[in-house]
Write an enzyme that holds these catalytic residues in place. Structure first.
Site, PDB file in Angstrom:
ATOM      1  N   LEU B  16      -0.835  68.540  95.719  1.00 19.34           N
ATOM      2  CA  LEU B  16      -1.141  69.966  95.787  1.00 19.34           C
ATOM      3  C   LEU B  16      -0.106  70.753  94.991  1.00 19.34           C
ATOM      4  O   LEU B  16       1.065  70.374  94.932  1.00 19.34           O
ATOM      5  CB  LEU B  16      -1.156  70.435  97.238  1.00 19.34           C
ATOM      6  N   CYS B  17      -0.550  71.847  94.404  1.00 21.86           N
ATOM      7  CA  CYS B  17       0.346  72.680  93.604  1.00 21.86           C
ATOM      8  C   CYS B  17       1.523  73.160  94.457  1.00 21.86           C
ATOM      9  O   CYS B  17       1.319  73.478  95.620  1.00 21.86           O
ATOM     10  CB  CYS B  17      -0.402  73.885  93.038  1.00 21.86           C
ATOM     11  N   PRO B  18       2.727  73.198  93.917  1.00 25.74           N
ATOM     12  CA  PRO B  18       3.034  73.013  92.497  1.00 25.74           C
ATOM     13  C   PRO B  18       3.374  71.588  92.081  1.00 25.74           C
ATOM     14  O   PRO B  18       3.861  71.379  90.974  1.00 25.74           O
ATOM     15  CB  PRO B  18       4.265  73.901  92.324  1.00 25.74           C
TER      16      PRO B  18
END
Lengths: 347, 85
Positions: B16-18
């Site tokens: 998942l970002c970042p």
């Protein structure tokens, strides 16, 4: 200095760090940004998971800030090393499990390491004295400078005029007269400076950018530590604390019940690590069962899970219970009436 | 440093970002200017974040698209003095 001075700016994604970088860049200093991933950042994860957030903008505010200022940005993963900051903060916690002073010292220390590795000259932060009750105070600023090892190379452009000149000022790498003397909790000076730069849009995390400042999240983390008997966590723990309904019917196990399709899908990725429970007969949530549940506990978990699905009013449902990475089996259970789910079970 | 002629691949699925951006930066730091890197991810946020990261750091986005439930971003590594203003 015969060459252009180089500064690394801590960029949080909020207005203050963005302004601090802008102020120094405007003086002809080469500025690059650094943003640290601790695992506790509010933005990003939950938006990516939850179906209902799919239409919301998924902008990374640190990247956005860097674009506005026109500087490079390096996002650095410090989540492993950060465990020690969260579990054993030298200066203790704030209102929740937020170790703000230790966190700031740690991040400045990491920025100092980056500065030394990359041949930069000093460090910039957007700190404003008096802005934050725990970490941004006149008496904590020297603590951060000392404990990070940054010392005299740490410049706080937004309030520098309230302190003795730092090395970048004394050496003339920056003009002290063009720095600022902001203080206190008011945001007006920053907003005025932003307007001066034509910055009209910015996020205002003001401490809200970290899940550790959140009371609900901190309570769940404290519960996890208590259940484990030690202050341990990994990144998956943190991810799971950000989602679902957390219900602990007994000290030895806890349910995490998905609240919508996005969480159902994401939590499905943990089937190999935890027991999972779902209603086979009706649409409903997936639940992860953490801990050491007995067979009876798993039936209770299935009853609770069924209560949050479409079969909540049925007399019996077939629940699929799957051990971690194992073969599923089916149990007939009665969905638990809401009145039997004790208030204190909700973490 | 590898020569910048062949396409490199980075699997950032399930991150998942970042984190996909972080893994992209780590990989790009090992590549020579001109190298092409294809990142495959499962967080829709990468279609915003990796191009944004490329813009500020001076890398060229060749392609950014959905591929079923996944996202693909192809970038070309810039020179060290690219990026910023």
């Amino acid at each position: 200095m015969s060459r252009q001075p180089k500064a690394v700016a801590l960029i949080s994604g909020g207005l203050d760090s963005m302004l601090a970088a802008q102020v120094v860049k405007d003086q002809g200093v080469h500025v690059e940004g650094i943003n640290f991933f601790t695992g506790f950042c509010v933005e990003g994860h939950t938006h990516a998971i939850r179906q209902k957030d799919k239409d919301k903008p998924k902008r990374n505010n640190a990247l956005w800030s860097a674009e506005q200022v026109g500087i490079k940005l390096h996002i650095v993963d410090i989540s492993q090393e950060y465990v020690g900051v969260v579990t054993n903060p030298k200066h203790g916690y704030g209102q929740n499990l937020n170790p703000c002073l230790d966190c700031k010292s740690f991040m400045v220390a990491k920025a100092r390491e980056w500065m030394e590795e990359n041949g930069f000259d000093f460090i910039i932060t957007g700190e404003v004295v008096g802005q934050r009750p725990k970490s941004q105070r006149r008496d904590t600023f020297p603590v951060i400078a000392d404990e990070s090892g940054a010392g005299d190379l740490l410049l706080r452009p937004l309030c520098a005029q309230r302190f003795e000149p730092t090395l970048p000022e004394r050496e003339g790498w920056v003009d002290r007269e063009q720095l600022y003397d902001f203080s206190g909790r008011s945001r007006k000076p920053q907003m005025a400076l932003a307007a001066q730069y034509g910055i009209e849009e910015y996020s205002q995390p003001a401490g809200g950018c970290c899940f550790l400042t959140d009371e609900n999240f901190s309570r769940k983390l404290a519960d996890l530590w208590e259940a484990r008997g030690s202050k341990e966590y990994d990144l998956d723990d943190i991810m799971l604390l950000k989602m679902g309904r957390h219900i602990r019917p007994a000290p030895n196990y806890k349910l995490i019940i998905a609240r919508e399709d996005g969480e159902n899908r994401f939590m499905g990725g943990y089937r190999k690590r935890f027991h999972t429970v779902r209603d086979l007969d009706n649409p409903g949530p997936l639940a992860l069962v953490q801990g050491e549940p007995s067979a009876g506990d798993l039936e209770t978990a299935a009853r609770i899970t069924a209560r949050y699905g479409k079969g909540r009013s049925a007399e019996q449902v077939r629940a699929e219970i799957t051990p971690p990475g194992g073969e599923p089996y089916v149990a007939e259970v009665a969905p638990m009436p809401p009145a039997q789910i004790a208030e204190e079970w909700h973490v | 440093m590898s020569e910048g002629t062949e396409r490199e691949f980075l699997d950032a699925r399930s991150l998942l970002c970042p984190l996909p951006v972080i893994r992209t930066e780590e990989r790009v730091n090992q590549l020579a200017p001109g190298a092409v890197l294809e990142v495959r991810a499962s967080d829709p946020g990468v279609l915003h974040d990796i191009p944004s990261w490329c813009r500020v750091n001076g890398h060229e986005v060749i392609e950014a698209r959905e591929d079923g439930d996944e996202q693909v971003v192809v970038l070309k590594v810039g020179r060290d003095d690219d990026g910023g203003d």
